[in-house]
Design a protein around this motif. Structure first.
Motif, PDB file in Angstrom:
ATOM      1  N   GLU A  16       0.823  -1.211   0.000  1.00 19.93           N
ATOM      2  CA  GLU A  16       0.000   0.000   0.000  1.00 19.93           C
ATOM      3  C   GLU A  16       0.861   1.268   0.000  1.00 19.93           C
ATOM      4  O   GLU A  16       0.648   2.174  -0.803  1.00 19.93           O
ATOM      5  CB  GLU A  16      -0.903   0.003   1.233  1.00 19.93           C
ATOM      6  CG  GLU A  16      -2.383  -0.046   0.875  1.00 19.93           C
ATOM      7  CD  GLU A  16      -3.221  -0.332   2.088  1.00 19.93           C
ATOM      8  OE1 GLU A  16      -3.373   0.592   2.910  1.00 19.93           O
ATOM      9  OE2 GLU A  16      -3.676  -1.490   2.210  1.00 19.93           O
ATOM     10  N   ASN A  19       2.571   1.948  -3.194  1.00 22.16           N
ATOM     11  CA  ASN A  19       1.686   2.573  -4.173  1.00 22.16           C
ATOM     12  C   ASN A  19       1.553   4.087  -3.930  1.00 22.16           C
ATOM     13  O   ASN A  19       1.476   4.878  -4.873  1.00 22.16           O
ATOM     14  CB  ASN A  19       0.321   1.888  -4.133  1.00 22.16           C
ATOM     15  CG  ASN A  19      -0.400   2.026  -5.460  1.00 22.16           C
ATOM     16  OD1 ASN A  19       0.232   1.895  -6.522  1.00 22.16           O
ATOM     17  ND2 ASN A  19      -1.673   2.320  -5.415  1.00 22.16           N
ATOM     18  N   ASP A  20       1.541   4.449  -2.630  1.00 18.74           N
ATOM     19  CA  ASP A  20       1.492   5.889  -2.279  1.00 18.74           C
ATOM     20  C   ASP A  20       2.695   6.624  -2.881  1.00 18.74           C
ATOM     21  O   ASP A  20       2.556   7.706  -3.449  1.00 18.74           O
ATOM     22  CB  ASP A  20       1.492   6.073  -0.748  1.00 18.74           C
ATOM     23  CG  ASP A  20       0.177   5.604  -0.134  1.00 18.74           C
ATOM     24  OD1 ASP A  20      -0.799   5.386  -0.903  1.00 18.74           O
ATOM     25  OD2 ASP A  20       0.130   5.434   1.107  1.00 18.74           O
ATOM     26  N   ARG A  22       4.495   5.643  -5.429  1.00 12.43           N
ATOM     27  CA  ARG A  22       4.357   5.670  -6.895  1.00 12.43           C
ATOM     28  C   ARG A  22       3.480   6.866  -7.325  1.00 12.43           C
ATOM     29  O   ARG A  22       3.824   7.616  -8.238  1.00 12.43           O
ATOM     30  CB  ARG A  22       3.735   4.357  -7.379  1.00 12.43           C
ATOM     31  CG  ARG A  22       3.470   4.317  -8.889  1.00 12.43           C
ATOM     32  CD  ARG A  22       2.555   3.172  -9.281  1.00 12.43           C
ATOM     33  NE  ARG A  22       3.126   1.872  -8.949  1.00 12.43           N
ATOM     34  CZ  ARG A  22       4.005   1.241  -9.716  1.00 12.43           C
ATOM     35  NH1 ARG A  22       4.405   1.763 -10.847  1.00 12.43           N
ATOM     36  NH2 ARG A  22       4.473   0.084  -9.357  1.00 12.43           N
ATOM     37  N   LYS A  69       8.031  -4.322  -5.059  1.00 14.46           N
ATOM     38  CA  LYS A  69       6.692  -4.912  -5.158  1.00 14.46           C
ATOM     39  C   LYS A  69       6.789  -6.446  -5.132  1.00 14.46           C
ATOM     40  O   LYS A  69       6.069  -7.126  -4.395  1.00 14.46           O
ATOM     41  CB  LYS A  69       6.031  -4.439  -6.457  1.00 14.46           C
ATOM     42  CG  LYS A  69       4.560  -4.799  -6.534  1.00 14.46           C
ATOM     43  CD  LYS A  69       3.948  -4.282  -7.824  1.00 14.46           C
ATOM     44  CE  LYS A  69       2.838  -5.232  -8.259  1.00 14.46           C
ATOM     45  NZ  LYS A  69       2.679  -5.280  -9.697  1.00 14.46           N
TER      46      LYS A  69
END
Ligand code: PHE
Length: 333
Positions: A16, A19-20, A22, A69
């Motif tokens: 999570e 992703n933040d 990214r 990832k």
């Protein structure tokens, strides 16, 4: 931007957060995206250089993001495998299952034993007539032996059978010798104490053939008690009285607990009374149309509860009728 992004990626601890990062860098409003959007303000001759720089930065960040990832995904998978691991050597959870009632178990065991000796099963009825329960068994209306069995009468003619012996008559009326049957079933007497219940179970036995004697009865019983109480047990016959047998005997089994030396179970005598039997009274055979010049027979009546109580060390017959799971669960042969 590149260094900040690398530090941020290294600091993440899950998919999570990754992703933040990214989004913060490469997203629509991300930092690097903003630089690309600002390309129009860069001098045309510098654009290829800046463009290349931005691309290299993006590729480096994307590569690192991808690497992280994969790492996080592997870790998550490993965790899941661990939590779902099944140890096939662990004992399984216990399945509770029912078992047959002790009386049914003993009835089945006795039936099996007699079955292996060639006896067939005849199931009579619990409601009988006075004739089959008494009269045909040489126990007429005024016979004193009727007092031995306190009878539940349904009407002057019908009653709850007091003994499975009633079945003997039905069999002999309907079947020519040789006859070799057992008849298990419930019987009823107004009788109630620690060893007697108003309802209990008997197993009748009847053999009628040419040349049948008391010796045949004794031989069969010796075989029978060894099957029920163990090798080495024997029987002894004591004179007794039943209207439908002559001679009549009370059968004792040598005490299977002390081996005949004398203990509490056999009250020091070495013997335990187990059943009544005898040579079928000629009057009974004749009443059923059997020629007593050719045929003779023996009969016996076993108390099923009595056998169960002896086998399982139960001293009160009521324990067998109370459906107490603590008792019933213990008896599963
Ligand atoms: N019917 C007798 C009783 O209930 C037992 C018995 C059966 C005796 C057969 C002799 C022969 O006591």
């Amino acid at each position: 931007i590149k260094e900040k992004a690398i530090a941020a990626i290294e600091a993440t601890d899950g998919l999570e957060k990754l992703n933040d990062v990214r989004m913060a860098v490469l997203g629509k409003t991300g930092e690097l995206t903003a630089v690309l959007k600002g390309m129009k303000d860069v001098a045309p001759e510098d654009r290829p250089k800046v463009g290349q720089l931005v691309n290299e930065t993006r590729e480096a960040i994307e590569a690192l993001l991808e690497e992280k990832k994969v790492k996080f995904e592997e870790e998550a998978l490993k965790k899941r495998y661990e939590s779902e691991k099944i140890d096939v050597t662990m004992p399984s959870s216990k399945h509770t299952h029912g078992n047959l009632h002790p009386i049914t178990q003993v009835k089945n065991q006795l039936t099996d034993i007699f079955g292996s000796m060639g006896f067939e099963v005849y199931e009579g009825t619990e409601i009988e007539t006075d004739y089959y329960n008494f009269t045909a068994l040489n126990t007429p209306q005024d016979h004193p032996a009727r007092d031995m069995q306190d009878t539940f009468y349904l009407s002057p003619e019908f009653l709850l059978r007091t003994q499975t012996s009633a079945g003997q008559i039905h069999v002999m009326e309907n079947q020519k010798p040789p006859i070799k049957i057992i008849s298990p079933g419930k019987v009823f007497r107004s009788d109630d104490d620690a060893t007697h219940s108003p309802m209990f179970s008997q197993m009748e036995g009847l053999v009628v053939d040419k040349g049948i004697t008391l010796c045949d009865l004794k031989g069969m019983l010796d075989e029978f008690v060894q099957e029920v109480f163990g090798k080495g047990t024997t029987t002894r016959l004591r004179p007794s009285y039943f209207p439908f047998t002559e001679p009549s005997v009370e059968v004792d089994v040598s005490c299977f607990q002390c081996g005949g030396k004398g203990c509490k179970l056999c009250k020091g005598t070495g013997w335990i009374e187990v059943l009544g039997a005898g040579v079928v009274n000629k009057k009974v055979l004749e009443g059923c149309g059997i020629d007593t010049d050719i045929y003779s027979g023996f009969a016996f009546g076993i108390g099923v509860e009595r056998i169960a109580m002896l086998k399982y060390g139960i001293n009160n017959i009521k324990l067998l009728f109370e459906s107490d799971m603590r008792v019933l669960k213990q008896i599963d042969d």
